[in-house]
Design a protein around this motif. Structure first.
Motif, mmCIF file in Angstrom:
data_model
loop_
_atom_site.group_PDB
_atom_site.id
_atom_site.type_symbol
_atom_site.label_atom_id
_atom_site.label_comp_id
_atom_site.label_asym_id
_atom_site.label_seq_id
_atom_site.Cartn_x
_atom_site.Cartn_y
_atom_site.Cartn_z
ATOM 1 N N TRP A 44 -3.951 19.666 -2.313
ATOM 2 C CA TRP A 44 -3.064 20.070 -3.403
ATOM 3 C C TRP A 44 -3.872 20.708 -4.531
ATOM 4 N N PRO A 45 -3.194 21.562 -5.326
ATOM 5 C CA PRO A 45 -3.908 22.228 -6.429
ATOM 6 C C PRO A 45 -4.206 21.256 -7.562
ATOM 7 N N PRO A 76 -11.299 8.930 -3.023
ATOM 8 C CA PRO A 76 -10.941 8.641 -1.630
ATOM 9 C C PRO A 76 -9.433 8.398 -1.517
ATOM 10 N N HIS A 93 -5.924 6.946 -0.885
ATOM 11 C CA HIS A 93 -5.551 5.531 -0.806
ATOM 12 C C HIS A 93 -4.417 5.298 0.187
ATOM 13 N N SER A 116 0.190 12.099 5.694
ATOM 14 C CA SER A 116 0.404 11.143 4.608
ATOM 15 C C SER A 116 0.472 11.947 3.315
ATOM 16 N N THR A 168 4.476 15.661 -4.712
ATOM 17 C CA THR A 168 5.386 16.773 -4.448
ATOM 18 C C THR A 168 4.609 18.066 -4.176
ATOM 19 N N ILE A 194 4.775 8.788 -0.289
ATOM 20 C CA ILE A 194 5.673 8.862 -1.443
ATOM 21 C C ILE A 194 6.493 10.156 -1.472
ATOM 22 N N MET A 249 9.337 10.263 0.871
ATOM 23 C CA MET A 249 10.497 9.465 0.417
ATOM 24 C C MET A 249 11.298 10.250 -0.622
ATOM 25 N N LEU A 250 10.596 11.026 -1.439
ATOM 26 C CA LEU A 250 11.284 11.756 -2.519
ATOM 27 C C LEU A 250 11.930 13.051 -2.034
ATOM 28 N N VAL A 299 5.039 0.551 5.166
ATOM 29 C CA VAL A 299 4.857 0.556 6.618
ATOM 30 C C VAL A 299 4.478 -0.815 7.210
ATOM 31 N N GLU A 300 4.092 -1.761 6.348
ATOM 32 C CA GLU A 300 3.537 -3.033 6.841
ATOM 33 C C GLU A 300 4.485 -3.729 7.816
ATOM 34 N N CYS A 332 9.065 8.006 -10.884
ATOM 35 C CA CYS A 332 9.958 7.801 -9.744
ATOM 36 C C CYS A 332 9.680 6.475 -9.035
ATOM 37 N N ASN A 350 0.620 0.072 -10.421
ATOM 38 C CA ASN A 350 1.402 0.888 -11.350
ATOM 39 C C ASN A 350 1.151 0.507 -12.799
ATOM 40 N N GLU A 410 -6.496 13.211 -20.633
ATOM 41 C CA GLU A 410 -5.926 14.042 -19.560
ATOM 42 C C GLU A 410 -4.568 14.527 -20.060
ATOM 43 N N PHE A 414 10.085 15.532 -11.728
ATOM 44 C CA PHE A 414 10.021 15.247 -10.290
ATOM 45 C C PHE A 414 11.357 14.672 -9.813
ATOM 46 N N THR A 420 2.591 20.590 -10.488
ATOM 47 C CA THR A 420 1.251 20.015 -10.522
ATOM 48 C C THR A 420 0.990 19.332 -11.862
HETATM 49 C C1 B12 Z 1 -3.153 6.322 -7.131
HETATM 50 C C2 B12 Z 1 -2.285 7.415 -7.686
HETATM 51 C C3 B12 Z 1 -2.909 8.628 -7.973
HETATM 52 C C4 B12 Z 1 -4.379 8.906 -7.670
HETATM 53 C C5 B12 Z 1 -4.506 9.241 -6.161
HETATM 54 C C6 B12 Z 1 -5.862 8.947 -5.668
HETATM 55 C C7 B12 Z 1 -5.949 8.984 -4.180
HETATM 56 N N1 B12 Z 1 -6.912 9.741 -3.756
HETATM 57 O O1 B12 Z 1 -5.238 8.329 -3.453
HETATM 58 C C8 B12 Z 1 -4.690 10.117 -8.615
HETATM 59 C C9 B12 Z 1 -5.301 9.574 -9.875
HETATM 60 C C10 B12 Z 1 -5.585 11.209 -8.055
HETATM 61 C C11 B12 Z 1 -3.283 10.614 -8.905
HETATM 62 C C12 B12 Z 1 -3.043 11.835 -9.490
HETATM 63 C C13 B12 Z 1 -1.808 12.296 -9.882
HETATM 64 N N2 B12 Z 1 -0.621 11.633 -9.742
HETATM 65 CO CO1 B12 Z 1 -0.459 9.899 -8.921
HETATM 66 N N3 B12 Z 1 -0.138 8.130 -8.386
HETATM 67 C C14 B12 Z 1 -0.904 7.213 -7.912
HETATM 68 C C15 B12 Z 1 -0.069 5.911 -7.748
HETATM 69 C C16 B12 Z 1 -0.282 5.078 -9.012
HETATM 70 C C17 B12 Z 1 -0.365 5.020 -6.564
HETATM 71 C C18 B12 Z 1 -0.334 5.714 -5.203
HETATM 72 C C19 B12 Z 1 -0.750 4.713 -4.167
HETATM 73 O O2 B12 Z 1 -1.888 4.694 -3.749
HETATM 74 N N4 B12 Z 1 0.176 3.810 -3.783
HETATM 75 C C20 B12 Z 1 -0.100 2.725 -2.855
HETATM 76 C C21 B12 Z 1 -0.013 3.237 -1.406
HETATM 77 C C22 B12 Z 1 -0.461 2.159 -0.451
HETATM 78 O O3 B12 Z 1 1.349 3.514 -1.182
HETATM 79 P P1 B12 Z 1 1.857 4.816 -0.374
HETATM 80 O O4 B12 Z 1 0.964 5.955 -0.616
HETATM 81 O O5 B12 Z 1 3.303 4.932 -0.605
HETATM 82 O O6 B12 Z 1 1.627 4.394 1.150
HETATM 83 C C23 B12 Z 1 2.453 3.468 1.804
HETATM 84 C C24 B12 Z 1 3.644 4.093 2.528
HETATM 85 O O7 B12 Z 1 4.134 5.241 1.881
HETATM 86 C C25 B12 Z 1 3.135 4.346 3.909
HETATM 87 N N5 B12 Z 1 2.547 5.644 4.249
HETATM 88 C C26 B12 Z 1 1.661 6.379 3.557
HETATM 89 N N6 B12 Z 1 1.322 7.464 4.257
HETATM 90 C C27 B12 Z 1 1.976 7.420 5.433
HETATM 91 C C28 B12 Z 1 1.981 8.282 6.524
HETATM 92 C C29 B12 Z 1 2.776 7.964 7.632
HETATM 93 C C30 B12 Z 1 2.762 8.877 8.806
HETATM 94 C C31 B12 Z 1 3.575 6.800 7.636
HETATM 95 C C32 B12 Z 1 4.415 6.462 8.817
HETATM 96 C C33 B12 Z 1 3.584 5.938 6.525
HETATM 97 C C34 B12 Z 1 2.778 6.259 5.446
HETATM 98 O O8 B12 Z 1 2.113 3.396 4.123
HETATM 99 C C35 B12 Z 1 1.600 2.872 2.904
HETATM 100 C C36 B12 Z 1 1.685 1.359 2.971
HETATM 101 O O9 B12 Z 1 2.998 0.904 3.039
HETATM 102 C C37 B12 Z 1 1.377 6.494 -7.670
HETATM 103 C C38 B12 Z 1 2.480 5.545 -8.094
HETATM 104 C C39 B12 Z 1 2.924 4.667 -6.934
HETATM 105 N N7 B12 Z 1 3.249 3.482 -7.171
HETATM 106 O O10 B12 Z 1 2.972 5.049 -5.810
HETATM 107 C C40 B12 Z 1 1.251 7.742 -8.560
HETATM 108 C C41 B12 Z 1 2.105 8.954 -8.240
HETATM 109 C C42 B12 Z 1 2.071 9.211 -6.769
HETATM 110 N N8 B12 Z 1 1.401 10.019 -8.938
HETATM 111 C C43 B12 Z 1 2.167 10.870 -9.508
HETATM 112 C C44 B12 Z 1 1.728 11.958 -10.286
HETATM 113 C C45 B12 Z 1 2.772 12.699 -11.081
HETATM 114 C C46 B12 Z 1 0.385 12.331 -10.312
HETATM 115 C C47 B12 Z 1 -0.181 13.616 -10.948
HETATM 116 C C48 B12 Z 1 0.525 14.836 -10.366
HETATM 117 C C49 B12 Z 1 -0.027 13.655 -12.449
HETATM 118 C C50 B12 Z 1 -0.699 12.590 -13.171
HETATM 119 N N9 B12 Z 1 -1.504 12.957 -14.102
HETATM 120 O O11 B12 Z 1 -0.494 11.413 -12.896
HETATM 121 C C51 B12 Z 1 -1.682 13.578 -10.609
HETATM 122 C C52 B12 Z 1 -2.202 14.784 -9.814
HETATM 123 C C53 B12 Z 1 -2.552 15.914 -10.746
HETATM 124 C C54 B12 Z 1 -3.187 17.070 -10.040
HETATM 125 N N10 B12 Z 1 -2.527 18.212 -10.000
HETATM 126 O O12 B12 Z 1 -4.257 16.914 -9.524
HETATM 127 C C55 B12 Z 1 3.620 10.533 -9.235
HETATM 128 C C56 B12 Z 1 4.171 11.412 -8.092
HETATM 129 C C57 B12 Z 1 5.143 12.447 -8.533
HETATM 130 C C58 B12 Z 1 5.379 13.463 -7.470
HETATM 131 N N11 B12 Z 1 6.590 13.484 -6.986
HETATM 132 O O13 B12 Z 1 4.499 14.218 -7.118
HETATM 133 C C59 B12 Z 1 3.550 9.012 -8.855
HETATM 134 C C60 B12 Z 1 4.618 8.524 -7.920
HETATM 135 C C61 B12 Z 1 3.598 8.209 -10.178
HETATM 136 C C62 B12 Z 1 4.803 8.399 -11.030
HETATM 137 N N12 B12 Z 1 4.626 8.009 -12.266
HETATM 138 O O14 B12 Z 1 5.878 8.842 -10.703
HETATM 139 N N13 B12 Z 1 -2.316 9.700 -8.589
#
Ligand code: B12
Ligand code: SF4
Length: 424
Positions: A10-11, A22, A24, A61, A65, A90, A93-94, A111-112, A181, A215, A318, A325, A349
């Motif tokens: 992503w940009p 890394p 997550h 994964s 957006t 995420i 889902m959205l 997914v657990e 969200c 969160n 930042e 979104f 972005t």
């Molecule tokens: C950590 C995080 C980051 C980290 C990511 C680091 C990394 N390398 O992973 C960093 C700091 C980089 C980041 C950046 C941003 N983030 Co952020 N971030 C998060 C956060 C807090 C947690 C994500 C996470 O790890 N969750 C835990 C994991 C385990 O959950 P998961 O990914 O959903 O995975 C589960 C399932 O979905 C499933 N799953 C996952 N992948 C797959 C694949 C398959 C095939 C299957 C079957 C299942 C599956 O399995 C997992 C276990 O159940 C979320 C909020 C949230 N609660 O989710 C916001 C969130 C994703 N971020 C968000 C935003 C807005 C951003 C930014 C754009 C802006 C900002 N400043 O925050 C920036 C990016 C800016 C840019 N242009 O570069 C928004 C997303 C909005 C959107 N629709 O895009 C969120 C939702 C927060 C919010 N307030 O709304 N973020």
């Protein structure tokens, strides 16, 4: 069976130094993939994604957006060579109905305890179009240690400095902030993982520096006390999202290794000033996360906010532009008022204006975004400020003797020689 797991690129934010953490979501997901499935992992942000026609399944994964356009490109290319594609995360889902157009199967929710049967369906040739668990989270105690062994660790450093490792101690959030969200994703209440699992996961990570991506660490005072107390002996240093502003909690957080906090700065009020000062008093660094373009923001307001950050001497800032979104309260409001200007997800972005601001033109808001970054970082520079934050953590590590003990570069050098050196 072989699965190609991909984290689409992503940009990055314009003006911010480009660095990569890394992934997550993919490593937490990978922990749920049955052991007989071989995983080939590609972080498309840092590597060329090459299609592997020998793969039996492709798993995308997708967190953001703005990752979707690239995810769809990869999915389409794989479908063309006949490899089935499943998408989760995420952003899926959205944007479920869009994702459905590009994937053979989409997975909504956590997914657990649930992916084994998806693989079984795959083996039986009956992969479903949709696995929908939104709003039905699994038992939180099923969340195990993430499978970080799929990552190529060497990719995640910035000019030789090892990046933090990501982990989470809880899911869900009881707050309901307007640009967020998380509530829709199924988590309107805090779900804390069992303490023993959190501690076991931290102990399994050789890196001394962590990012607790929960969160919010401001949701449950008693839980925080238990968590931080248990973390003290582990001597890790960590970053987090906002933390509870309570002297006892901050004292414990500092003792548990809190290095710096992403503090939302929404105005120049005394409340925010007090929070910044409390963090500083506890030796905790601050990266202000500053959202520009709220209905109360004109250009003078934004200038005042930047001056405030400079006056308060916060470590980093930042700046992002309010972005509506899908499935957020702010999107509902702006849609109702007909103020959404773009639905091009590549522009979602957080550094581009995609809606009509109330008190500024879109161009002026874009200009003020650049103004904020350029003014805050003039003289010092983003990289220099980042360097200063790293100096702080090194000082803390030297103080408690962990600087060399957990140096991940040393772990690699000695890993072939002894299992003890492998850990320390
Ligand atoms: C950590 C995080 C980051 C980290 C990511 C680091 C990394 N390398 O992973 C960093 C700091 C980089 C980041 C950046 C941003 N983030 Co952020 N971030 C998060 C956060 C807090 C947690 C994500 C996470 O790890 N969750 C835990 C994991 C385990 O959950 P998961 O990914 O959903 O995975 C589960 C399932 O979905 C499933 N799953 C996952 N992948 C797959 C694949 C398959 C095939 C299957 C079957 C299942 C599956 O399995 C997992 C276990 O159940 C979320 C909020 C949230 N609660 O989710 C916001 C969130 C994703 N971020 C968000 C935003 C807005 C951003 C930014 C754009 C802006 C900002 N400043 O925050 C920036 C990016 C800016 C840019 N242009 O570069 C928004 C997303 C909005 C959107 N629709 O895009 C969120 C939702 C927060 C919010 N307030 O709304 N973020
Ligand atoms: S912005 Fe943070 S604190 Fe607010 S609802 Fe979202 S996750 Fe919770």
């Amino acid at each position: 069976m072989k699965m190609h797991l991909i984290y689409p690129g992503w940009p990055k934010l314009e003006r911010q130094t480009e660095f990569h953490l890394p992934p997550h979501g993919p490593v937490v997901f990978a922990a749920e993939v049955p052991e007989d499935v071989e995983i080939l992992f590609t972080d498309d942000n840092l590597e060329d994604t090459e299609l592997d026609s020998s793969a039996d399944l492709v798993a995308l994964s997708v967190m953001l957006t703005c990752q979707l356009p690239r995810a769809f490109e990869i999915a389409d290319a794989y479908k063309e060579i006949g490899v089935p594609v499943i998408m989760g995360g995420i952003a899926v889902m959205l944007h479920a109905s869009e994702a459905e157009l590009h994937a053979d199967s989409i997975f909504l929710g956590e997914v657990e305890g649930r992916f084994g049967s998806v693989i079984q369906d795959m083996k039986n040739n009956c992969l479903q179009k949709k696995y929908d668990f939104l709003g039905d989270p699994p038992d939180i105690s099923l969340v195990g240690t993430a499978r970080r062994s799929i990552l190529k660790n060497d990719l995640y450093n910035y000019r030789g400095v090892q990046m933090v490792d990501l982990m989470h101690a809880s899911r869900g959030c009881r707050f309901n902030c307007m640009p967020c969200c998380v509530g829709y994703l199924g988590g309107k209440k805090l779900r804390a993982r069992p303490l023993s699992k959190i501690i076991a996961e931290i102990e399994s990570i050789p890196n001394n520096r962590l990012f607790l991506v929960d969160n919010s660490l401001a949701q449950d005072r008693e839980w925080l006390k238990t968590l931080f107390t248990a973390m003290i002996p582990l001597k890790r240093k960590w970053i987090s999202h906002p933390i509870m502003y309570d002297p006892e909690i901050l004292e414990l957080a500092a003792r548990a290794g809190c290095w710096y906090v992403y503090q939302a700065v929404i105005d120049d009020s005394d409340t925010i000033r007090d929070r910044i000062r409390m963090l500083k008093d506890h030796g905790i660094g601050i990266e202000g996360t500053v959202l520009l373009g709220l209905d109360s923001h004109d250009d003078n307001y934004i200038k005042r906010l930047v001056d405030f950050l400079l006056e308060e001497e916060i470590d980093m800032a930042e700046f992002t532009i309010l972005t509506p979104f899908p499935h957020t309260p702010i999107r509902k409001k702006l849609e109702k008022q007909n103020r959404i200007l773009s639905n091009n997800w590549l522009e979602y972005t957080c550094d581009k204006v995609v809606f009509q601001p109330a008190l500024l033109s879109p161009d002026k808001l874009q200009e003020m975004y650049h103004y904020a970054w350029d003014t805050f970082y003039q003289g010092g520079g983003h990289q220099l400020r980042m360097g200063n934050l790293f100096k702080k953590v090194i000082a803390k590590e030297m103080d408690d003797g962990t600087y060399l003990r957990y140096n991940p570069r040393r772990r690699r050098t000695f890993s072939a020689q002894s299992s003890t050196d492998d850990k320390y």
